[in-house]
Design a protein around this motif. Structure first.
Motif, mmCIF file in Angstrom:
data_model
loop_
_atom_site.group_PDB
_atom_site.id
_atom_site.type_symbol
_atom_site.label_atom_id
_atom_site.label_comp_id
_atom_site.label_asym_id
_atom_site.label_seq_id
_atom_site.Cartn_x
_atom_site.Cartn_y
_atom_site.Cartn_z
ATOM 1 N N GLU A 90 6.550 2.225 -6.720
ATOM 2 C CA GLU A 90 5.890 2.770 -5.278
ATOM 3 C C GLU A 90 6.089 4.381 -5.577
ATOM 4 O OE1 GLU A 90 7.203 1.030 -1.717
ATOM 5 O OE2 GLU A 90 5.829 -0.887 -2.277
ATOM 6 N N ILE A 92 5.809 8.015 -3.788
ATOM 7 C CA ILE A 92 5.912 8.514 -2.405
ATOM 8 C C ILE A 92 5.954 9.829 -2.409
ATOM 9 C CG2 ILE A 92 7.097 8.521 -0.224
ATOM 10 C CD1 ILE A 92 8.300 5.348 -1.112
ATOM 11 N N ARG A 94 6.194 13.018 0.525
ATOM 12 C CA ARG A 94 6.764 13.467 1.746
ATOM 13 C C ARG A 94 6.383 14.929 2.043
ATOM 14 N NH1 ARG A 94 10.010 8.953 3.753
ATOM 15 N NH2 ARG A 94 10.431 7.645 1.974
ATOM 16 N N ALA A 98 10.267 11.857 7.946
ATOM 17 C CA ALA A 98 10.100 10.560 8.757
ATOM 18 C C ALA A 98 10.519 9.355 8.253
ATOM 19 C CB ALA A 98 8.638 10.370 8.860
ATOM 20 N N GLY A 99 10.840 8.338 8.652
ATOM 21 C CA GLY A 99 10.977 7.068 8.102
ATOM 22 C C GLY A 99 12.310 7.058 7.370
ATOM 23 N N SER A 100 12.270 6.392 6.233
ATOM 24 C CA SER A 100 13.656 6.225 5.637
ATOM 25 C C SER A 100 14.301 7.542 4.948
ATOM 26 C CB SER A 100 13.426 5.344 4.462
ATOM 27 O OG SER A 100 12.875 5.773 3.354
ATOM 28 N N PHE A 101 13.477 8.612 4.902
ATOM 29 C CA PHE A 101 13.955 9.819 4.342
ATOM 30 C C PHE A 101 14.943 10.265 5.552
ATOM 31 C CE2 PHE A 101 13.865 14.406 4.165
ATOM 32 C CZ PHE A 101 14.023 14.777 2.955
ATOM 33 N N ASP A 175 3.513 11.318 5.253
ATOM 34 C CA ASP A 175 3.934 11.115 3.897
ATOM 35 C C ASP A 175 3.093 9.826 3.620
ATOM 36 O OD1 ASP A 175 4.830 8.944 5.301
ATOM 37 O OD2 ASP A 175 6.715 9.387 5.347
ATOM 38 N N PHE A 176 3.143 9.377 2.140
ATOM 39 C CA PHE A 176 1.985 8.265 1.659
ATOM 40 C C PHE A 176 2.836 7.655 0.694
ATOM 41 C CE2 PHE A 176 0.204 10.187 -1.737
ATOM 42 C CZ PHE A 176 0.319 11.558 -1.647
ATOM 43 N N LYS A 177 2.217 6.442 0.408
ATOM 44 C CA LYS A 177 2.605 5.682 -0.761
ATOM 45 C C LYS A 177 1.591 5.446 -1.563
ATOM 46 C CE LYS A 177 2.560 1.374 -1.013
ATOM 47 N NZ LYS A 177 1.707 0.476 -1.873
ATOM 48 N N ASP A 197 -2.144 1.881 6.634
ATOM 49 C CA ASP A 197 -1.019 0.750 6.141
ATOM 50 C C ASP A 197 -0.037 1.663 5.310
ATOM 51 O OD1 ASP A 197 -1.812 -1.269 7.345
ATOM 52 O OD2 ASP A 197 -1.800 -2.673 5.636
ATOM 53 N N THR A 198 -0.596 2.588 4.386
ATOM 54 C CA THR A 198 0.324 3.350 3.303
ATOM 55 C C THR A 198 0.597 4.726 3.691
ATOM 56 O OG1 THR A 198 -1.715 3.451 2.035
ATOM 57 C CG2 THR A 198 -0.472 1.241 1.780
ATOM 58 N N CYS A 199 0.164 5.259 4.483
ATOM 59 C CA CYS A 199 0.187 6.613 4.838
ATOM 60 C C CYS A 199 0.884 6.755 6.182
ATOM 61 C CB CYS A 199 -1.082 7.450 5.103
ATOM 62 S SG CYS A 199 -2.120 7.300 3.655
ATOM 63 N N ARG A 200 1.588 7.872 6.794
ATOM 64 C CA ARG A 200 2.049 8.209 7.825
ATOM 65 C C ARG A 200 1.185 9.297 8.537
ATOM 66 N NH1 ARG A 200 7.594 6.973 6.815
ATOM 67 N NH2 ARG A 200 8.144 5.272 8.072
ATOM 68 N N ARG A 216 5.134 -1.351 12.969
ATOM 69 C CA ARG A 216 6.391 -1.299 12.487
ATOM 70 C C ARG A 216 7.415 -1.234 13.873
ATOM 71 N NH1 ARG A 216 4.793 2.436 8.567
ATOM 72 N NH2 ARG A 216 4.155 1.428 6.448
HETATM 73 P P1 TMP Z 1 9.627 4.989 4.226
HETATM 74 O O1 TMP Z 1 9.804 6.236 4.895
HETATM 75 O O2 TMP Z 1 9.679 3.773 5.027
HETATM 76 O O3 TMP Z 1 10.174 4.916 2.860
HETATM 77 O O4 TMP Z 1 7.982 5.186 3.954
HETATM 78 C C1 TMP Z 1 7.223 5.874 3.172
HETATM 79 C C2 TMP Z 1 5.764 6.180 3.157
HETATM 80 O O5 TMP Z 1 5.499 4.711 2.213
HETATM 81 C C3 TMP Z 1 5.253 5.749 4.334
HETATM 82 O O6 TMP Z 1 3.898 6.332 4.366
HETATM 83 C C4 TMP Z 1 4.775 4.089 4.645
HETATM 84 C C5 TMP Z 1 4.740 3.902 3.174
HETATM 85 N N1 TMP Z 1 5.208 2.390 2.774
HETATM 86 C C6 TMP Z 1 4.184 1.422 2.175
HETATM 87 O O7 TMP Z 1 3.065 1.806 1.877
HETATM 88 N N2 TMP Z 1 5.006 0.531 2.025
HETATM 89 C C7 TMP Z 1 6.061 -0.021 2.107
HETATM 90 O O8 TMP Z 1 6.769 -1.064 1.855
HETATM 91 C C8 TMP Z 1 7.137 1.100 2.650
HETATM 92 C C9 TMP Z 1 8.546 0.517 2.941
HETATM 93 C C10 TMP Z 1 6.529 2.122 2.936
#
Ligand code: TMP
Length: 237
Positions: A90, A92, A94, A98-101, A175-177, A197-200, A216
């Protein structure tokens, strides 16, 4: 092109083989999961939004010289894509904390980062997708250093493109993945999806969340957020 057999069912998509072994068909579901599948739900209409948004963005990226798996939209939920072997990472970026960061480093959500950061996680549900650095990745054989250099170059280009794209519809890309795959002839291309689903995605003015964090974090109006992104992207087309 037509579906021949289901090859794989993931949390948000199904993948089918076609009569041509260089192409697959992906079918986007309304199913949503979070926290490594612990939280499950449905977001009505999500599959349509993610299919159309991802296809449109990838089409534009191709024009910018970023190779993607996108070939053709078949219908509301399905697209033909190039068949690849997914690199189990994955990737990512940023721009804003946000989120896990924010959790990991104690940096409050919404803090503008001084430069975009790049993170890799090893895709393995059983391990909870642990973060990995380039040494880990090369040491374990998940990708070569050359692959990582290509992925890094494409990913920062994609960030520049996406930041501009969303800014035009008054959305900040927090951010995005993304995920990459390798074609049979060894080319690295952007695969998977680019969607709420994959971007904030935050409204630039109100900072309202227009992405999967609404699901979430149980913020309500989840469907509304996906539809809002759809309207902003396609509303005037
Ligand atoms: P995080 O802050 O939870 O690590 O997420 C970082 C970015 O990745 C956020 O835009 C959401 C995306 N993401 C996914 O697309 N799939 C995942 O399983 C997770 C945990 C995050």
């Amino acid at each position: 092109m037509e579906k021949v057999a289901q090859m794989y069912e993931g949390k948000a998509k199904k993948v089918y083989s076609t009569e041509n072994e260089d192409y697959c068909i992906i079918s986007y579901k309304d199913d949503a999961t979070a926290f490594n599948g612990e939280k499950k739900g449905t977001i009505s209409g999500k599959g349509v939004v993610n299919n159309k948004m991802s296809n449109y963005i990838m089409e534009l990226m191709e024009k910018e010289g970023i190779p993607t798996h996108f070939v053709e939209e078949l219908n509301d939920r399905e697209a033909v894509v190039r068949r690849v072997k997914i690199i189990p990472l994955e990737v990512i970026i940023r721009n804003i904390a946000a989120g896990s960061f924010s959790k990991r480093f104690g940096v409050p959500e919404g803090t503008q980062l001084l430069r975009p950061t790049l993170e890799f996680c090893y895709k393995d549900d059983a391990l909870g997708d642990p973060m990995a650095n380039e040494y880990h990745i090369v040491a374990c054989g998940w990708a070569t250093q050359e692959d990582l250099d290509t992925i890094t170059e494409y990913t920062f280009k994609i960030n520049d493109f996406l930041k501009d794209f969303f800014k035009k519809i008054n959305v900040d890309l927090v951010d995005f993945k993304i995920e990459f795959g390798k074609t049979r002839d060894g080319k690295i291309i952007l695969a998977d999806e680019i969607s709420p689903d994959t971007c904030r995605l935050w409204d630039s003015t109100t900072h309202e969340k227009l992405d999967k964090d609404r699901f979430r974090r149980d913020l309500g109006n989840v469907e509304g957020a996906y539809q809002e992104m759809m309207n902003r992207i396609f509303g005037d087309r």
